[in-house]
Each structure stands twice: as structure tokens, then as C-alpha cells.
Design an enzyme around this catalytic site. Structure first.
Site, PDB file in Angstrom:
ATOM      1  CG  ASN A 215      -2.206   0.610   1.143  1.00 37.36           C
ATOM      2  OD1 ASN A 215      -2.894   0.743   2.142  1.00 37.36           O
ATOM      3  ND2 ASN A 215      -2.621   1.016  -0.044  1.00 37.36           N
TER       4      ASN A 215
ATOM      5  CG  ASN B 282      -8.907   7.421  -0.676  1.00 38.04           C
ATOM      6  OD1 ASN B 282      -8.083   6.625  -0.246  1.00 38.04           O
ATOM      7  ND2 ASN B 282     -10.147   7.459  -0.252  1.00 38.04           N
TER       8      ASN B 282
ATOM      9  CB  CYS C  34      -5.102   5.355   5.253  1.00 36.40           C
ATOM     10  SG  CYS C  34      -4.080   4.200   4.331  1.00 36.40           S
ATOM     11  N   GLY C  35      -4.985   2.813   7.715  1.00 37.84           N
ATOM     12  CA  GLY C  35      -4.123   2.134   8.673  1.00 37.84           C
ATOM     13  C   GLY C  35      -2.695   1.979   8.200  1.00 37.84           C
ATOM     14  CG  ASN C  36      -1.421  -0.854   5.295  1.00 33.93           C
ATOM     15  OD1 ASN C  36      -1.102  -1.441   6.311  1.00 33.93           O
ATOM     16  ND2 ASN C  36      -2.039  -1.463   4.280  1.00 33.93           N
TER      17      ASN C  36
ATOM     18  CD  GLU D  38      -7.350   0.965   0.174  1.00 36.38           C
ATOM     19  OE1 GLU D  38      -7.576   2.126   0.547  1.00 36.38           O
ATOM     20  OE2 GLU D  38      -6.224   0.441   0.239  1.00 36.38           O
ATOM     21  NE  ARG D  39     -14.988   5.343   1.349  1.00 34.71           N
ATOM     22  CZ  ARG D  39     -15.495   5.911   2.436  1.00 34.71           C
ATOM     23  NH1 ARG D  39     -16.777   6.116   2.541  1.00 34.71           N
ATOM     24  NH2 ARG D  39     -14.703   6.254   3.445  1.00 34.71           N
TER      25      ARG D  39
ATOM     26  CB  CYS E  39      -6.900  -2.207   2.812  1.00 30.71           C
ATOM     27  SG  CYS E  39      -7.983  -1.011   3.635  1.00 30.71           S
ATOM     28  N   GLY E  40      -4.861  -1.472   5.584  1.00 33.31           N
ATOM     29  CA  GLY E  40      -4.686  -1.646   7.016  1.00 33.31           C
ATOM     30  C   GLY E  40      -5.980  -1.651   7.803  1.00 33.31           C
ATOM     31  CB  THR E  41      -8.937   0.606   7.946  1.00 28.18           C
ATOM     32  OG1 THR E  41      -9.051   0.819   6.528  1.00 28.18           O
ATOM     33  CG2 THR E  41      -8.269   1.807   8.608  1.00 28.18           C
TER      34      THR E  41
END
EC number: 5.1.1.7
Length: 263
Positions: free
Chosen positions: A13, A65, A74-76, A190-191, A200-202
Site C-alpha cells: 500500500n 485517496n 488509512c491504517g497502512n 478500496e473506496r 489495506c490496514g483498516t
């Protein structure tokens, strides 16, 4: 305008990172952000992150984004921002920062492996064929027989733009297959990127909590295998939901450079 940038990736990511402590970057310029993230005409990334000064915290993380719109957590990206802050000398091995979904704490070791505290999860919507929850961003989690055989772009877009979420601003879509007792293979549409990303982290966080909630695993230490690498999610089950949620994985510096743009 000359923009100095850094490129980071967390399990594939990838992000354009900008030190905006001097507030020189033109914020909310959707066209500029989309250009910088474009993989043919710009630098290329799943998103762009600004690191900014703010009171009472080490820094503020602002995430866009690749479509240029400011987005949810965004987690990552959060893990990469922690590594970026360390590279800039803002932090050493621990940090406390703020993002769009609130406060976060994190630790980073000498190998740039980041353990990032995510938001608590109190509400999980369990339906017949899927689970929906918010881990800083909205996530649809759906189990499939073999995630490696999925057409994630087609099936993800169908759900993201379909009846379920069309009046709710859309959702990230995660497809999941179980590998063993506490390991799951996941792929995510991913949106905001509007296609499958390497990780995707989340989404990984949402999958880990969903699988425990559904009884697919009894472990509160869940391993997620993504296209871009491996992540680990830790959490505690409490009366009000899930707390002390941590997303763990490497955050890697790729390169830095300058980009001349016309505004």
C-alpha cells in the site's frame, strides 16, 4: 511549484508523503493530489499524506485517496506516517498523533516495524452473507471459498456501488478465505482508489475483528496475508466491543525526490 516528497509503502500500500509543517502544500486541491498519485503522469501512489504540526500531539496526519479527495483513516498510511516522522527526527520509538478519526499511539522498532493503535470498535453489523463495521474507515467483510480466484475489481465495485452502500458514500470491500486457525487471506477493493490495492490496514483490522466476532477464530492475535505482505492485528474483547486494537507490520521508505507542478 516545486514539491519535495517521500515515497513509502506498507505491505504494498504505497503513499506520497509530504512534510507540510510549514503549511506550504495547497490543501484540498483535488486535481493536484490526483495528479501526484497518478501512476502514469505523476509520482504514483494509493494515496497522499501530509504530516503537519498541531498542538498537544507529535504531528497531525492528513490523508487523501488517489482520487484527490480527503478521506477517512488509512491504517497502512498511519504506519508509514509514523516511520516518516521517525525519518524526519520528530519522534524516536514512540508517538502520539492525531488523524481524521481521532488520537492514535504507536511504537516503531529499529526494523521500522510499526505497531499502531487503531480506534475501538463498538458496533458490528452481522448479516447473512457479510459483516459491516468501521475501523476508522467503513468496511464490508465477506467470506469466499477461494479469494485467490476472485475478480476483486469487478466484484468489489459491484458491491461498493450497489444497493447496500450507494446512499452511504460507498464502502471498502474485503473478500476473505481462512488459511488456518488464526490466519486469513484477504483482498480489498478500496473506496477512493476505486480498484484493488495490495493491502489495506483498516481492512485487515476489520477482517481480524470480524473473524473473531463470527467465531471463525478464538485467537485475539490474527494474521492477515495480503497481496503485498503480511500484517498482524491484536485486540481485546470488552463488554462494549473491541478495544486496544493494534495493526502491526513493516513500513518501508522507498525513495524521495522533487516534482515540479503548475497550479
Amino acid at each position: 511549484m516545486n514539491i519535495h516528497f517521500y515515497k513509502y509503502q506498507g505491505t504494498g500500500n504505497d503513499f506520497v508523503m509530504i512534510d507540510n509543517r510549514d503549511e506550504s502544500f495547497p490543501k484540498n486541491n483535488q486535481k493536484l493530489v490526483a495528479f501526484l498519485c497518478h501512476r502514469r503522469f505523476g509520482i504514483g501512489a494509493d494515496g497522499l499524506i501530509l504530516l503537519e504540526n498541531t498542538d498537544n500531539y507529535d504531528f497531525r496526519m492528513v490523508y487523501y485517496n488517489s482520487d484527490g479527495k480527503e478521506s477517512s483513516m488509512c491504517g497502512n498510511g498511519g504506519r508509514c506516517t509514523v516511520a516518516f516522522a521517525k525519518q524526519l527526527g520528530i519522534i524516536s520509538d514512540k508517538t502520539h498523533f492525531i488523524a481524521t478519526d481521532g488520537e492514535h499511539s504507536a511504537q516503531i522498532n529499529l526494523q521500522n516495524e510499526v505497531q499502531l493503535q487503531m480506534k475501538n470498535v463498538e458496533t458490528i453489523q452481522v448479516e447473512e452473507n457479510y459483516v459491516f463495521l468501521n475501523t476508522g474507515s467503513p468496511h464490508h467483510v465477506q467470506m469466499v471459498d477461494n479469494v485467490n480466484q476472485m475478480n476483486v475489481n469487478a466484484e468489489g465495485a459491484k458491491i461498493r456501488y450497489g444497493e447496500l452502500y450507494k446512499d452511504k458514500g460507498g464502502s471498502n470491500i474485503n473478500f476473505v478465505s481462512q488459511q488456518n486457525e488464526n490466519t486469513f487471506n484477504i483482498r480489498t477493493y478500496e473506496r477512493g482508489v476505486e480498484e484493488e490495492t495490495y493491502s489495506c490496514g483498516t481492512g485487515a483490522t476489520a477482517v481480524a475483528i470480524s473473524m473473531y466476532h463470527l467465531g471463525k477464530t478464538n485467537s485475539k492475535e490474527v494474521y492477515l496475508r495480503t497481496l503485498g505482505g503480511n500484517l498482524k492485528v491484536l485486540f481485546e474483547r470488552k463488554e462494549k466491543g473491541y478495544e486496544n486494537v493494534y495493526l502491526c507490520g513493516a513500513a518501508t521508505f522507498v525513495f524521495e525526490g522533487n516534482c515540479e507542478v503548475k497550479i
